[in-house]
Design an enzyme around this catalytic site. Structure first.
Site, short mmCIF file in Angstrom:
data_model
loop_
_atom_site.label_atom_id
_atom_site.label_comp_id
_atom_site.label_asym_id
_atom_site.label_seq_id
_atom_site.Cartn_x
_atom_site.Cartn_y
_atom_site.Cartn_z
N LYS A 107 -15.60 7.74 -60.81
CA LYS A 107 -16.39 6.21 -60.36
C LYS A 107 -17.64 6.55 -59.19
O LYS A 107 -18.46 6.03 -59.06
CB LYS A 107 -15.21 5.60 -59.70
CG LYS A 107 -14.21 4.86 -60.67
CD LYS A 107 -13.44 3.58 -59.98
CE LYS A 107 -12.83 3.10 -61.20
NZ LYS A 107 -11.67 3.84 -61.65
N ILE A 144 -0.49 -16.27 -46.92
CA ILE A 144 -0.56 -16.35 -48.44
C ILE A 144 -0.75 -14.90 -48.79
O ILE A 144 -1.36 -14.17 -48.60
CB ILE A 144 -1.67 -17.11 -48.75
CG1 ILE A 144 -1.43 -18.59 -48.34
CG2 ILE A 144 -1.67 -17.13 -50.33
CD1 ILE A 144 -2.65 -19.27 -48.91
N GLY A 196 -7.42 -5.93 -35.88
CA GLY A 196 -7.20 -7.33 -36.72
C GLY A 196 -6.25 -8.17 -36.09
O GLY A 196 -6.44 -9.42 -36.06
#
Lengths: 725, 333
Positions: free
Chosen positions: B74, B108, B191
């Site tokens: 890749k 979620i 974060g």
């Protein structure tokens, strides 16, 4: 707590010349110890005890060892792996090990610090020491003292080793003989709580699995897309270079794992499918019934050709079996309304139900496919709790509140959050909730059969109506009181509910729309219809498949608390003829006046309910049905005779194994009295006692019934075959 | 755990590789739900991020630990064409994009996101219109969606730490407080904020309910006046919520855990991370005959039975026991 003598050293890994392993055998703690050779990272010794003992405590003195572990075995089975008695424990920290300071450490282990294996009897100990932090020191054990539990009566706390005070001392817990059992006993005192716990576990599992079933893997689709996208690109060299067996071939390890998981999921997905298939077989049965009564159908068509043209299979079926020509204008209206929505076939019917549900709960958070829906209905309406709760929110609150008004419920075996949900449903339905069973209670909502509360309720000698929680859900969904027996928690009381698509499940129409109300004109029409019916000398009926179902009779009859027991009386095997003839008689005698009309209709509906059931079960008339019923010889003969006599109402009815709960006890315990009195009693008075076996008779009865049961199958099949011919 | 972990920092010369690898890992986690591929991409990304020089070819990358045949190919493809076929496909697939978007909302996860997408909710706007389908946590995640996406500068966390310590010390003097996560590893931006609290009186043996009693609730009540704006959930030992330092600053995710003192250092080690470091440390512990988790360090006996939890009084001790050279929090990235 006597100390156990160490007999001899079986084996050891290494020893120092000056500190030999035999020093461990000394009874008194001295300066002598066992040390291993230099530079070993671990060493071990196996000691033989004087006899096999249960180990209650071990005191270990270690020298320079950082970690010590004790295992136990038996000399008889030297090849069996040793079992851990004291799990690996730290004696010296890395820092202390390196400094080689404070090298002597004593620790004692007892009670909870010992592993479960210590409760068995062992005669060999293996001690493993290790010192990974210091390669230059010799290390080993100073002493090992093993204690067994006191054999007789008084138990003194184990004398804490004096030296142990220097380090962390162990707690002084010890096992007395029988103490373990006592502990278990006290723990199991609260069986109710335990059962609740167990159910919650089960429910959790169920929920989990259902979740797994419901969440399809996107992976499949996306992967396919990848394949599709990749396929054309393989023709190009560069892509071929990079993407040869890229992500698509399952030969790499990861993909194998994924593949396996997917298989497991697939297996789980298959489970609900089989359920659906069961439903199909039910439908087949129904069709068979429809064929059986072609004659009636013909007559039907003449009577109600207008309405029946488009009617669905279900409707036909029920009309066929319940033999009557009474088509009131009201029901015509209903049918007309019904045909708007319904089509042939159950699938469509369930689709329609879905639409109805969606209308009533437009805010329901989960959209389900029609397939899901019908599956839910198979389960007696146990479906997404959120959806049920959302049904409470709509504007039918007032109507819902009347559904179970006057009922007094007790929950049993349900745990939160389901318990709370059911409580909310019950309150919304207008029922009263009590914490424990009492004389005022009418229904017990059980998570499963034979909860302690249920047994207590039976013991109280009252009428116990034990239903599962799905009953409440179904009531909410149908916005009317459905027979609890459809959801009875105990098999012998259960009546098979009508098939999923049956209109009995449909929500009852919203509170009195002007068209549906019984105006005087309507009543007049009904009466005229009934007169006609009488003149044609056939038992009256109201066609099934209208918007109202079997359960509605309870609403009509208001405060009559025993209405739910009615089907039982009708279904009772020995009394079928009487009740049907009674119904017929009522039809004949019913003159003008609404009261008599309602009585007639309720009676006929009972028959209809019976025949609904029949339609589900005829044909191969299921084996389990017999088993539930356990009829006696006499009731059986009566049943056969009754079936022959009341051919009209009970053509299939005789074969219906309906009276599961009720027929049994009376037939066995006090057959004649019970049957006669309940059949003849004109008013439905709640007579609790005959519903269940009295305890004394139960045991003998089971054996007797088993015998009769076999004989009954033979006669039964004969009578049925003659009937069907 | 924060949703915005990113191993690449400013001095990363292989940042572009890391970005596409992380994107692929997100795809594997959220859409195909293949946690092993996710881990493989994650590991490759962090290895590349830590590599000091720019990778010139897939062959070169392959020599690094954690990069194998497929990923090196890749990298080759990316070097030659400037893009990645697999990634292009992912970008074109709207469903994948929608799932990726929805998983950015706090509360979620991949499963819920996939369900929403199936139900036709594809954008944040859709979610806002259907708030009745969200639970409390998700609603808060949605409410502060933009704010939670923003990373928190170090200085802000320092101030928050100050306030936390002041409040906790007013309840009891012996409390120790550690802000873990990337902040402790010295990152300039984080974060979310992970705070661990302990007290000598809080013991494992007390059981989960009794442990510390109402300490956590008392603390949260105190902070409700100054710092905390929303509570997602609160129990005896764990608080999840939202805080804001001042009106001008965005809302931040704040987790506070009350840890029994015996487990405190293992917990600090675990919650400091990074996750890759934790994995390698645990693997090393196993090699040395120990088992390490966020609760305890235990020696493993010769039959494989884990022994009693070792009494630990500092983070360094854990390293010492398992013979692992001590690494400062800043070195654990």
């Amino acid at each position: 707590m006597p100390r156990v003598k160490i007999d001899y050293v079986v084996s050891f890994s290494s020893e120092d010349q000056d500190n030999q392993v035999n020093n461990l055998l000394a009874w008194e703690v001295g300066k002598k110890r066992w040390l291993c050779k230099k530079g070993e990272s671990s060493c071990s010794v196996v000691l033989q005890l004087a006899r096999a003992v249960q180990i209650s405590a071990i005191h270990i003195g270690a020298y320079q060892a950082a970690l010590v572990e004790v295992l136990a075995g038996r000399s008889e089975t030297p090849n069996d792996p040793y079992q851990v008695v004291v799990p690996s424990c730290v004696f010296l920290s890395p820092g202390e090990s390196r400094r080689a300071a404070a090298a002597d450490r004593v620790r004692s282990f007892s009670g909870a610090q010992l592993a479960a294996a210590a409760a068995q009897r062992w005669d060999r100990l293996r001690l493993v020491c290790s010192q990974p932090y210091n390669n230059h020191c010799q290390y080993g054990l100073s002493f090992v003292h093993v204690y067994e539990p006191e054999r007789a009566g008084n138990m003194a706390a184990p004398p804490a080793a004096a030296a142990a005070a220097a380090v962390e001392s162990s707690d002084e817990d010890d096992y007395r003989p029988g103490q373990l059992f006592a502990a278990v006993h006290t723990a199991s005192a609260d069986t109710g709580a335990q059962i609740r716990k167990a159910t919650s576990q089960i429910l959790k599992n169920i929920l989990d699995s259902s979740k797994l079933v419901k969440s399809p893997i996107i992976k499949n689709s996306s992967k396919k897309q990848n394949i599709a996208n990749d396929a054309p690109s393989t023709s190009r060299d560069r892509d071929g270079l990079v993407y040869t067996d890229e992500d698509n071939e399952p030969h790499s390890k990861i993909d194998q794992v994924v593949e396996r998981h997917r298989h497991e999921k697939k297996d789980r997905d298959d489970a609900p499918k089989t359920n659906v298939r069961d439903g199909d077989s039910n439908k087949k049965h129904n069709k068979d019934v429809a064929k059986l009564s072609v004659k009636h159908e013909k007559k039907e068509r003449d009577d109600a050709s207008k309405t029946n043209v488009k009617d669905n299979n279900n409707d036909k079926k029920h009309k066929d079996v319940t033999d009557s020509s009474d088509n009131s204008s009201k029901t015509n209206k209903h049918n007309a309304h019904h045909t708007k929505h319904s089509d042939n076939g159950n699938k469509r019917d369930s689709m329609k139900r879905k639409r109805d549900d969606d209308e009533s709960s437009s805010r329901s958070p989960h959209h389900k496919t029609a397939k899901d829906k019908s599956f839910d209905a198979d389960n007696g309406g146990s479906s997404n709790p959120d959806e049920i709760l959302s049904l409470l929110n709509d504007d039918n609150a007032a109507q819902l509140a009347r559904v179970l008004a006057g009922a007094c419920l007790v929950l049993s075996g349900y745990v939160h959050p389901q318990r709370a949900r059911l409580q909310r449903l019950a309150r919304a339905l207008g029922a009263r909730l009590l914490p424990a069973w009492g004389p005022a209670c009418t229904h017990l909502i059980c998570a499963f059969p034979s909860t302690p509360k249920l047994q207590k309720a039976y013991a109280s000698g009252q009428v116990v109506r034990a239903a599962r929680g799905e009953w409440l859900q179904a009531c909410v969904r149908a916005r009317r009181r459905l027979p609890w027996r459809w959801f009875a928690s105990e098999r012998r009381q259960r009546l098979p509910p009508p098939p999923p698509g049956h209109p009995a499940w449909n929500p009852s129409p919203p509170p009195p729309a002007p068209d549906d109300s019984d105006t005087d004109d309507d009543i007049e029409k009904v009466l005229q219809q009934q007169k006609r019916a009488r003149s044609s000398q056939s038992p009256s009926r109201r066609p099934a498949g209208t918007g109202e179902g079997a359960g509605e009779e309870e609403e009509e009859e208001g405060d009559d608390t025993d209405t739910e027991l009615r089907p039982r009386r009708v279904y009772g095997a020995g009394r079928r003829r009487r009740s049907s003839s009674r119904a017929a008689g009522r039809c004949r005698t019913s003159s003008t006046g609404t009261r008599s009309r309602s009585r007639t209709t309720s009676a006929t509906r009972s028959i209809r309910a019976c025949s609904i059931d029949t339609s589900r079960r005829t044909g191969a008339s299921s084996w389990t049905g017999h088993r539930r019923r356990r009829p006696t010889w006499t009731t059986w003969c009566a049943a056969a005779a009754a079936a022959a006599a009341a051919a009209a109402a009970a053509a299939g009815g005789a074969s219906a194994p309906t009276g599961c709960g009720a027929a049994t006890p009376r037939g066995g315990c006090c057959p004649a009295a019970g049957a006669v009195c309940s059949a003849l009693s004109p008013s439905p008075s709640p007579s609790p006692s005959p519903r269940y076996y009295c305890n004394k008779c139960t045991n003998t009865m089971y054996t007797i019934n088993l015998f009769f049961y076999l004989m009954c199958i033979v006669t039964y099949s004969q009578s049925f075959s003659s009937l069907s011919m | 755990m924060s949703k915005r972990k990113n191993p690449s920092n400013n001095s990363n010369v292989n940042a572009d590789f890391c970005d596409f690898l992380i994107e692929l890992s997100e795809y594997e986690k959220n859409v195909s739900r293949n946690i092993h591929k996710y881990n493989a991409y994650k590991k490759a990304a962090s290895v590349l991020a830590a590599h000091h020089k720019r990778i010139e070819s897939g062959e070169e990358a392959k020599k690094l630990n954690g990069i194998g045949d497929k990923i090196s190919k890749k990298i080759d493809e990316f070097l030659q064409t400037g893009k990645l076929k697999k990634l292009e496909n992912i970008h074109q697939n709207e469903e994948v994009q929608a799932v990726n978007l929805l998983t950015r909302v706090s509360g979620i996860g991949p499963v819920k996101a996939a369900q929403f997408v199936r139900d036709g909710l594809r954008t944040i706007e859709d979610l806002r219109k259907n708030q009745d389908k969200l639970n409390h946590h998700q609603n808060i995640g949605l409410k502060y969606f933009e704010d939670f996406e923003k990373s928190i500068p170090r200085s802000e966390i320092e101030e928050i730490e100050e306030i936390l310590k002041k409040n906790i010390n007013s309840i009891g003097a012996e409390f120790s407080v550690t802000v873990c996560g990337s902040y402790r590893r010295g990152k300039a931006y984080s974060g979310d904020i992970d705070v661990l609290i302990t007290h000598p009186s809080v013991k494992v043996s007390d059981g989960k309910k009794k442990r510390g009693g109402e300490v956590l609730k008392k603390l949260i009540n105190k902070l409700n006046e100054s710092l905390i704006t929303d509570t997602i959930s609160i129990g005896a030992t764990k608080f999840m919520g939202v805080c804001r330092l001042s009106k001008e600053l965005p809302y931040r995710r704040l987790d506070i855990r009350l840890i029994p003192c015996e487990q405190y250092y293992c917990a600090v080690l675990y919650f400091t991370g990074s996750d890759v470091f934790n994995k390698s440390m645990r693997a090393h512990a196993l090699e040395q005959g120990f088992t390490l988790n966020e609760y305890s360090l235990r020696p493993i006996g010769i039959t494989g039975v884990p022994g009693e939890p070792i009494h630990i009084t500092s983070e360094e001790e854990i390293f010492e026991y398992i013979n692992y050279p001590y690494k400062k929090p800043e070195e654990r990235n």
